[in-house]
Design an enzyme around this catalytic site. Structure first.
Site, PDB file in Angstrom:
ATOM      1  N   GLU A 222       8.884  67.340  31.198  1.00 41.65           N
ATOM      2  CA  GLU A 222       9.938  66.462  30.649  1.00 41.65           C
ATOM      3  C   GLU A 222       9.370  65.607  29.526  1.00 41.65           C
ATOM      4  OE1 GLU A 222      12.653  64.425  33.270  1.00 41.65           O
ATOM      5  OE2 GLU A 222      12.747  62.659  31.977  1.00 41.65           O
TER       6      GLU A 222
ATOM      7  N   ASP B  43      11.734  69.195  42.329  1.00 40.30           N
ATOM      8  CA  ASP B  43      12.413  68.353  41.337  1.00 40.30           C
ATOM      9  C   ASP B  43      11.594  67.071  41.147  1.00 40.30           C
ATOM     10  OD1 ASP B  43      14.513  67.636  39.660  1.00 40.30           O
ATOM     11  OD2 ASP B  43      15.696  66.728  41.276  1.00 40.30           O
TER      12      ASP B  43
ATOM     13  N   ASP C 189      23.253  67.099  41.486  1.00 37.86           N
ATOM     14  CA  ASP C 189      23.103  66.586  42.852  1.00 37.86           C
ATOM     15  C   ASP C 189      24.289  65.698  43.219  1.00 37.86           C
ATOM     16  OD1 ASP C 189      22.275  65.635  45.272  1.00 37.86           O
ATOM     17  OD2 ASP C 189      20.408  64.737  44.586  1.00 37.86           O
TER      18      ASP C 189
HETATM   19  P1  13P Z   1      22.919  64.026  38.962  1.00 42.47           P
HETATM   20  O1  13P Z   1      22.609  62.693  39.604  1.00 42.47           O
HETATM   21  O2  13P Z   1      23.745  63.861  37.731  1.00 42.47           O
HETATM   22  O3  13P Z   1      23.519  64.999  39.890  1.00 42.47           O
HETATM   23  O4  13P Z   1      21.526  64.640  38.450  1.00 42.47           O
HETATM   24  C1  13P Z   1      20.679  65.327  39.321  1.00 42.47           C
HETATM   25  C2  13P Z   1      19.340  65.589  38.716  1.00 42.47           C
HETATM   26  O5  13P Z   1      19.120  65.507  37.521  1.00 42.47           O
HETATM   27  C3  13P Z   1      18.271  65.994  39.651  1.00 42.47           C
HETATM   28  O6  13P Z   1      17.038  66.135  39.009  1.00 42.47           O
HETATM   29  O1  G3H Z   2      16.430  63.307  40.676  1.00 38.32           O
HETATM   30  C1  G3H Z   2      17.433  63.022  41.293  1.00 38.32           C
HETATM   31  C2  G3H Z   2      18.020  63.854  42.355  1.00 38.32           C
HETATM   32  O2  G3H Z   2      19.375  63.510  42.455  1.00 38.32           O
HETATM   33  C3  G3H Z   2      17.310  63.691  43.669  1.00 38.32           C
HETATM   34  O3  G3H Z   2      17.577  62.466  44.233  1.00 38.32           O
HETATM   35  O4  G3H Z   2      15.340  61.508  44.817  1.00 38.32           O
HETATM   36  O5  G3H Z   2      17.478  60.713  45.929  1.00 38.32           O
HETATM   37  O6  G3H Z   2      16.499  62.967  46.453  1.00 38.32           O
HETATM   38  P1  G3H Z   2      16.664  61.879  45.417  1.00 38.32           P
HETATM   39 ZN    ZN Z   3      16.616  64.845  37.389  1.00 37.07          ZN
END
Ligand code: 13P
Ligand code: G3H
Ligand code: ZN
Length: 343
Positions: free
Chosen positions: A142, A83, A268
């Site tokens: 993106e 991610d 998340d």
């Molecule tokens: P949320 O914070 O809305 O759960 O989004 C998670 C997300 O986009 C991770 O890449």
């Molecule tokens: O991109 C956002 C996700 O919620 C991941 O969050 O970078 O705190 O692990 P994080």
């Molecule tokens: Zn995201």
């Protein structure tokens, strides 16, 4: 079943007209919660790790937990996705470790904060596509910039400063060959997305529909898609937390997105809220307890409930057995036959 390609999951989702949740993880309990929800609802699934998650867990631990998940739940098509990769090098390290899908987030510079130029984004993403497709690994790009900051990542703001332009989205896909495209439509990461139930002034579903009309064959990705349900906020506050009133993305808006080309939905925060509420409840009601299992079990169960609910709402439930997964090496051959980078 081995870890599989995200491209195949999304192609199948497009055929079936449903979306696939991509849930963030940092540890074993979160992976177990997702896999149990996937088994219960018979869902294909994407599990994703951010840079923060990789560093928190020492990513090799996370990778081997994912291999255990694939072994223990052989009936579930399972993708391991990076991610918000912030650079070509970060994506390369994930591919080298065994991730079957990566996100090159070139909407921001490698500092993960500063919005980048279109040219920088195309160049970095194209490099990742060439490297990834040669190994059969899927790439998400993106265009446009999301709002909010999570763990130091993000441009901040409301999410309306850099909403995706449909013409740029089409040019970006053409120039990079990405398999999936994250777009900015007013959502942001974290719990504080909207100060009231969002309408078209702050959540640009009309823009999403325009983008889909322009590039109907591209798998769209909605980030920042937690719904931040009131009941999960209330549990945290009831047991000593102090969340301010807030709104997320209503599930019916995500379902509208799914009817208009959204195939991957990132969640998340909802799981973080569910886990925290469950742990706070145990700590408050039974302060004498000190075995981590006494609070990690209910936390895992609370996350499983949220994930299973989303799997049904996104429509992926019931689709785990629809197809035989294609291995990453077979995917590499397919990409090479088409010309690397061709969608
Ligand atoms: P949320 O914070 O809305 O759960 O989004 C998670 C997300 O986009 C991770 O890449
Ligand atoms: O991109 C956002 C996700 O919620 C991941 O969050 O970078 O705190 O692990 P994080
Ligand atoms: Zn995201």
């Amino acid at each position: 079943m081995p870890l599989v390609s995200m491209r195949q999951l999304l192609d199948e989702a497009a055929k079936g007209g449903y979306g696939v949740g991509a849930f963030n993880v940092n540890n074993m309990e979160q992976i177990q919660a997702i896999m149990e929800a996937a088994r219960e609802t018979k869902s294909p699934v994407i599990i994703q790790a951010s840079r923060g998650a990789r560093s928190y867990s020492q990513d090799k631990f996370l990778y081997h937990l994912m291999l255990a998940a694939a072994e223990l739940y052989p009936e579930i098509p399972l993708v391991m996705h990076l991610d918000h990769g912030n650079s070509v090098e970060t994506c390369k390290s994930a591919i080298d470790l065994g991730f079957t899908s990566v996100m090159m987030d070139g909407s921001l510079m490698p500092d993960g904060k500063t919005p980048s130029s279109f040219e920088y984004n195309v160049d970095a993403t194209r490099q990742v596509v060439e490297m990834a497709h040669a190994k059969g690994v899927t790439v998400e790009g993106e265009i446009g910039v999301l709002g909010g900051i999570e763990d130091g990542h993000g441009a901040g703001g409301t999410g309306l400063e850099h909403v995706t332009d449909p013409d740029q989205a089409a040019e970006f896909v053409e120039k990079t060959g990405v398999d999936a495209l994250a777009i900015a439509i007013g959502t942001s990461h974290g719990a504080y997305k909207f100060s009231r139930k969002p309408d078209g002034a702050v959540l640009k579903m009309d823009r999403l529909i325009e983008i889909h009309k322009k590039i109907p064959h591209v798998h769209l990705v909605m980030h920042g898609s937690s719904s931040v349900p009131k009941d999960l906020q209330d549990i945290i506050n009831q047991y000593g937390g102090s969340l301010k009133p807030t709104w997320g993305v209503p599930v019916e808006e995500i379902q509208l997105g799914i009817r208009n080309g959204v195939r991957k939905i990132n969640v998340d925060t909802d799981n973080r809220l569910a886990i925290t509420g469950a742990i706070r409840k145990v700590f408050t009601e039974t302060p004498e307890k000190f075995d981590p299992r006494d609070y990690l079990k209910p936390a895992r169960e609370a996350m499983k409930k949220v994930v299973a609910e989303r799997m049904k709402q996104f429509g992926q439930a019931g689709h785990a057995g629809d197809y035989s997964p294609i291995s990453i090496s077979e995917m590499a051959k397919k990409y090479s036959a088409q010309g690397v980078g061709v969608r």
